[in-house]
Design a protein around this motif. Structure first.
Motif, mmCIF file in Angstrom:
data_model
loop_
_atom_site.group_PDB
_atom_site.id
_atom_site.type_symbol
_atom_site.label_atom_id
_atom_site.label_comp_id
_atom_site.label_asym_id
_atom_site.label_seq_id
_atom_site.Cartn_x
_atom_site.Cartn_y
_atom_site.Cartn_z
ATOM 1 N N ALA A 1 1.021 -1.160 -0.019
ATOM 2 C CA ALA A 1 0.089 0.126 -0.074
ATOM 3 C C ALA A 1 0.844 1.102 -0.040
ATOM 4 O O ALA A 1 2.148 1.084 -0.091
ATOM 5 N N THR A 2 0.211 2.493 -0.151
ATOM 6 C CA THR A 2 1.158 3.641 -0.060
ATOM 7 C C THR A 2 0.890 4.584 1.255
ATOM 8 O O THR A 2 -0.352 4.458 1.702
ATOM 9 N N ASP A 3 1.676 5.286 1.576
ATOM 10 C CA ASP A 3 1.322 6.372 2.784
ATOM 11 C C ASP A 3 0.768 7.453 2.039
ATOM 12 O O ASP A 3 0.345 7.736 0.821
ATOM 13 N N ARG A 4 0.553 8.707 2.895
ATOM 14 C CA ARG A 4 -0.121 9.911 2.310
ATOM 15 C C ARG A 4 0.662 10.613 1.340
ATOM 16 O O ARG A 4 0.227 11.130 0.520
ATOM 17 N N ARG A 5 1.772 10.189 1.340
ATOM 18 C CA ARG A 5 2.931 10.986 0.194
ATOM 19 C C ARG A 5 3.102 9.819 -0.650
ATOM 20 O O ARG A 5 3.732 10.179 -1.802
ATOM 21 N N GLY A 6 2.323 8.651 -0.885
ATOM 22 C CA GLY A 6 2.382 7.768 -2.013
ATOM 23 C C GLY A 6 3.659 6.849 -1.831
ATOM 24 O O GLY A 6 4.053 6.170 -2.971
ATOM 25 N N GLN A 7 4.341 6.861 -0.481
ATOM 26 C CA GLN A 7 5.415 5.890 -0.324
ATOM 27 C C GLN A 7 4.911 4.576 0.156
ATOM 28 O O GLN A 7 4.084 4.484 0.696
ATOM 29 N N PRO A 8 5.596 3.293 -0.438
ATOM 30 C CA PRO A 8 5.333 2.057 -0.179
ATOM 31 C C PRO A 8 5.179 1.855 1.240
ATOM 32 O O PRO A 8 6.234 2.346 2.151
ATOM 33 N N ILE A 9 4.334 1.243 1.843
ATOM 34 C CA ILE A 9 4.367 0.770 3.202
ATOM 35 C C ILE A 9 3.643 -0.903 3.419
ATOM 36 O O ILE A 9 3.241 -1.046 2.190
ATOM 37 N N ASN B 1 -6.157 8.901 0.693
ATOM 38 C CA ASN B 1 -5.023 9.872 0.110
ATOM 39 C C ASN B 1 -4.069 9.085 -0.129
ATOM 40 O O ASN B 1 -3.440 8.275 0.754
ATOM 41 N N SER B 2 -3.445 9.782 -1.147
ATOM 42 C CA SER B 2 -1.885 9.480 -1.544
ATOM 43 C C SER B 2 -1.436 10.613 -2.123
ATOM 44 O O SER B 2 -1.804 11.814 -2.083
ATOM 45 N N LYS B 3 -0.249 10.498 -3.268
ATOM 46 C CA LYS B 3 -0.083 11.498 -4.013
ATOM 47 C C LYS B 3 -1.343 11.954 -5.199
ATOM 48 O O LYS B 3 -1.337 12.801 -5.589
ATOM 49 N N SER B 4 -2.203 10.560 -5.235
ATOM 50 C CA SER B 4 -3.268 11.047 -5.825
ATOM 51 C C SER B 4 -4.719 10.631 -5.148
ATOM 52 O O SER B 4 -5.041 11.030 -4.012
ATOM 53 N N ALA B 5 -4.953 9.367 -5.495
ATOM 54 C CA ALA B 5 -6.080 8.451 -4.642
ATOM 55 C C ALA B 5 -6.175 7.107 -4.461
ATOM 56 O O ALA B 5 -5.686 6.562 -5.723
ATOM 57 N N ASP B 6 -5.767 6.222 -3.474
ATOM 58 C CA ASP B 6 -5.448 4.829 -3.770
ATOM 59 C C ASP B 6 -6.760 4.036 -3.419
ATOM 60 O O ASP B 6 -7.498 4.496 -2.584
ATOM 61 N N TRP B 7 -6.928 3.142 -4.100
ATOM 62 C CA TRP B 7 -8.234 2.189 -3.879
ATOM 63 C C TRP B 7 -8.074 0.994 -3.283
ATOM 64 O O TRP B 7 -7.031 0.083 -3.824
ATOM 65 N N GLY C 1 -3.870 0.032 -5.846
ATOM 66 C CA GLY C 1 -3.166 0.972 -6.222
ATOM 67 C C GLY C 1 -3.710 2.265 -6.639
ATOM 68 O O GLY C 1 -4.919 2.261 -6.173
ATOM 69 N N PRO C 2 -2.996 3.340 -7.005
ATOM 70 C CA PRO C 2 -3.451 4.604 -7.282
ATOM 71 C C PRO C 2 -4.574 4.638 -8.240
ATOM 72 O O PRO C 2 -4.453 3.651 -9.365
ATOM 73 N N LEU C 3 -5.574 5.508 -8.310
ATOM 74 C CA LEU C 3 -6.677 5.601 -9.381
ATOM 75 C C LEU C 3 -6.253 6.515 -10.692
ATOM 76 O O LEU C 3 -6.832 6.342 -11.645
ATOM 77 N N THR C 4 -4.946 7.057 -10.253
ATOM 78 C CA THR C 4 -4.345 8.041 -11.604
ATOM 79 C C THR C 4 -3.256 8.313 -11.271
ATOM 80 O O THR C 4 -2.603 8.183 -10.101
ATOM 81 N N THR C 5 -2.410 8.436 -12.476
ATOM 82 C CA THR C 5 -1.064 8.797 -12.242
ATOM 83 C C THR C 5 -0.549 10.061 -11.841
ATOM 84 O O THR C 5 0.662 10.316 -11.742
ATOM 85 N N GLU C 6 -1.573 10.990 -11.984
ATOM 86 C CA GLU C 6 -0.966 12.321 -11.874
ATOM 87 C C GLU C 6 -0.779 12.442 -10.318
ATOM 88 O O GLU C 6 -1.418 11.955 -9.506
#
Length: 583
Positions: free
Chosen positions: A475-483, A521-527, A540-545
């Protein structure tokens, strides 16, 4: 500066809020002291700590941009000295603000550097049991580097007439100008919080002597900005011969603080611009709901300043028109949650922040949507809707009740009896999870696990149950980093103190299988896909932006009425970003 050469002063703002970062021109179309500026146009990249000198020179750390109007930051000119050449490397700094001006009236251009020093402050988790901050304060020093024939003299820290260093509460943004009209240069500094300190020159133009600092005031009250991390710039904005201040807030708002003469400065008047994109502060936290009962989905949102906003959907179907955001009120006063001197685990420097995040739900079962709100405090409150379905009206905040309150171990204060507390800056998701007719809460428990807080028959929340389990290893943290997220109970944040909490959550059936999925929340949004029986599989994230440097806040909308929930993300820059759900 007069960027477009039409004879009036335009406004340029260099903003690091992602993804709307850059240096932006707000053209002044005329209209007197408080013009309605044109919508922003990007004219350059973002530069941290950019300042403008009295002669119009744009500067960063030891660098001038003489050709700024034509080339932005593409042609830097080094002055041969930077902050690291004179400031101790072991001291943590968060402001590095350079200007050049003739400091002592000898005809050459000296350098002035404002330095925000955080070394004594530390960062977070330094309150004692009484709520007293046990680390040191922020510092905001001002240095002079005098021009010499072969370069610049060694930097010296400016002092007041009593021998004390000029030292404000971080983020000094020093401005030298003849503020009192007596022919010499005085100094006004900003700070990391919301006020201004004036150091009057009681010497002369060639031999400055600065009186001890005093607060700028108007009518006996300190002049204060609405938010913090303020950045004043001195300029005669209104052309009346005295020097005013144009001041930016952390969330991108900009105000005029007018010099009224005799060291009397007006309270800030915030500028406005032509309507363009919807924005509500910074780190906006939207929730989609039909707030006014007219059949379409409006937006209710929080932000860093601690306000709650109503953004009305004016119609338009899948491409709605939106009204200007309005701050929600309770008992006739705008709702605002602020940390104050000890409400933020990261210390008193965050006194003006609130970080509101919320749910909209019928909490008391009377058929009207209420607000359930968390904030920088971690205290979850609710505002009862005492109006009607078409004309909502909110009562003052009341604590959400808990049978057995449990606080995070680093929280210095203790909750009141039956006061529900969770991790700070985390969405309290109101949902009837067990389908018993009473709203429950889904959110983080005191240790960062995703938990269900069921609602008892008496209305209070039961202790959190860790019914949500991760079926995936990543999964990722709020900054999009793997956890690491599994297998096992889903822990969305294992960090402590200032790194705790900060998770923005939304529930929606994203994949159309009839079960509510989790968006985070993440760098975008995780599902996280709901597999049933509390099992959540990270997709993973719903968008690459990349929509955040800090974090985002996802919600879902159905503007086109097709029954499929689409994605809406509140970003760090305060704007809202939409993406259709293509199942």
């Amino acid at each position: 500066m007069d960027y477009d050469g039409d004879g009036d002063l335009d406004l340029l703002v260099s903003s690091g809020g992602k993804p709307f970062e850059g240096t932006w021109l707000f053209e002044n179309p005329g209209g007197g002291k408080l013009p309605v500026f044109k919508a922003p146009r990007k004219v350059a990249v973002y530069k941290q700590h950019v300042q403008i000198s009295p002669d119009g020179t744009v500067m960063t750390d030891g660098t001038v941009y003489s050709d700024f109007k034509r080339s932005g930051f593409e042609k830097p000119e080094s002055l041969g000295v930077t902050l690291k050449d004179f400031y101790p490397a072991g001291r943590k700094t968060r402001a590095n603000q350079w200007k050049r001006l003739d400091y002592d009236g000898d005809g050459d251009l000296d350098l002035i550097v404002g330095v925000g020093d955080w070394a004594d402050y530390g960062w977070d988790d330094a309150y004692n049991a009484k709520g007293e901050w046990t680390n040191g304060p922020l510092h905001g020093f001002v240095f002079l580097l005098e021009k010499q024939a072969d370069g610049y003299a060694p930097a010296r820290k400016l002092e007041t007439s009593d021998g004390a260093a000029i030292d404000v509460y971080g983020w000094p943004s020093p401005n030298f100008a003849d503020f009192d009209g007596d022919g010499d240069l005085d100094l006004i500094c900003g700070e990391f919080l919301d006020g201004f300190t004036a150091f009057e020159n009681t010497g002369s133009r060639t031999k400055p002597v600065y009186a001890p600092g005093r607060r700028l005031k108007h009518g006996g009250k300190a002049v204060r900005m609405d938010l913090e991390m303020i950045t004043p710039t001195a300029v005669d904005w209104d052309g009346d011969g005295d020097t005013d201040l144009i001041v930016g807030d952390e969330d991108g708002r900009v105000a005029l603080v007018e010099n009224l003469g005799g060291w009397d400065f007006a309270q800030p008047k915030y500028f406005r611009q032509e309507a363009e994109f919807v924005k509500f502060g910074a780190l906006v936290t939207p929730v989609s709901a039909d707030w006014d009962g007219d059949g379409d989905e409006d937006l209710i949102a929080g932000n860093t300043a601690g306000y709650l906003g109503f953004i009305e959907n004016l119609g338009g179907g899948e491409k709605p028109r939106w009204a200007e955001p309005q701050r929600l009120q309770a008992d006739g006063k705008a709702i605002r949650i602020e940390a104050g001197p000890n409400g933020s685990i990261q210390g008193p420097a965050e006194a003006k922040w609130g970080y509101t995040t919320l749910s909209v739900a019928d909490w008391d079962g009377d058929g009207l949507p209420d607000l359930i709100v968390n904030s920088i405090w971690g205290k979850v409150v609710w505002h009862r809707n005492v109006g009607t379905r078409s004309k909502p009206k909110l009562a003052a905040a009341a604590p959400v009740a808990a049978r057995e309150p449990v606080k995070p171990k680093w929280t210095w204060w203790s909750p009141a009896p039956h006061e529900f507390v969770t991790q700070w800056r985390t969405t309290p998701l109101a949902v009837d999870w067990n389908q018993d007719g009473r709203m429950d809460l889904v959110g983080l428990d005191a240790e960062g696990y995703l938990a269900l807080f069921e609602r008892a028959q008496g209305g209070e929340l039961l202790p959190g149950a860790r019914i949500f389990h991760s079926d995936g290893p990543t999964a990722t943290d709020r900054r999009g980093q793997p956890i690491s997220a599994g297998p096992g109970p889903l822990r969305l944040n294992a960090d402590a103190a200032g790194r705790s909490g900060r998770r923005k959550l939304s529930l929606a059936d994203w994949d159309g299988d009839g079960k509510p999925d989790l968006l985070v929340n993440s760098k975008s949004a995780d599902w996280y896909r709901n597999l049933g029986e509390g099992r959540l599989l990270y997709q993973g994230p719903l968008t690459t932006e990349e929509l955040a440097g800090h974090t985002t806040s996802p919600t879902t909308v159905d503007w086109n009425g097709d029954g499929v929930r689409d994605l809406l993300i509140g970003a760090e820059d305060g704007y809202l970003y939409y993406m259709e759900n293509r199942r």
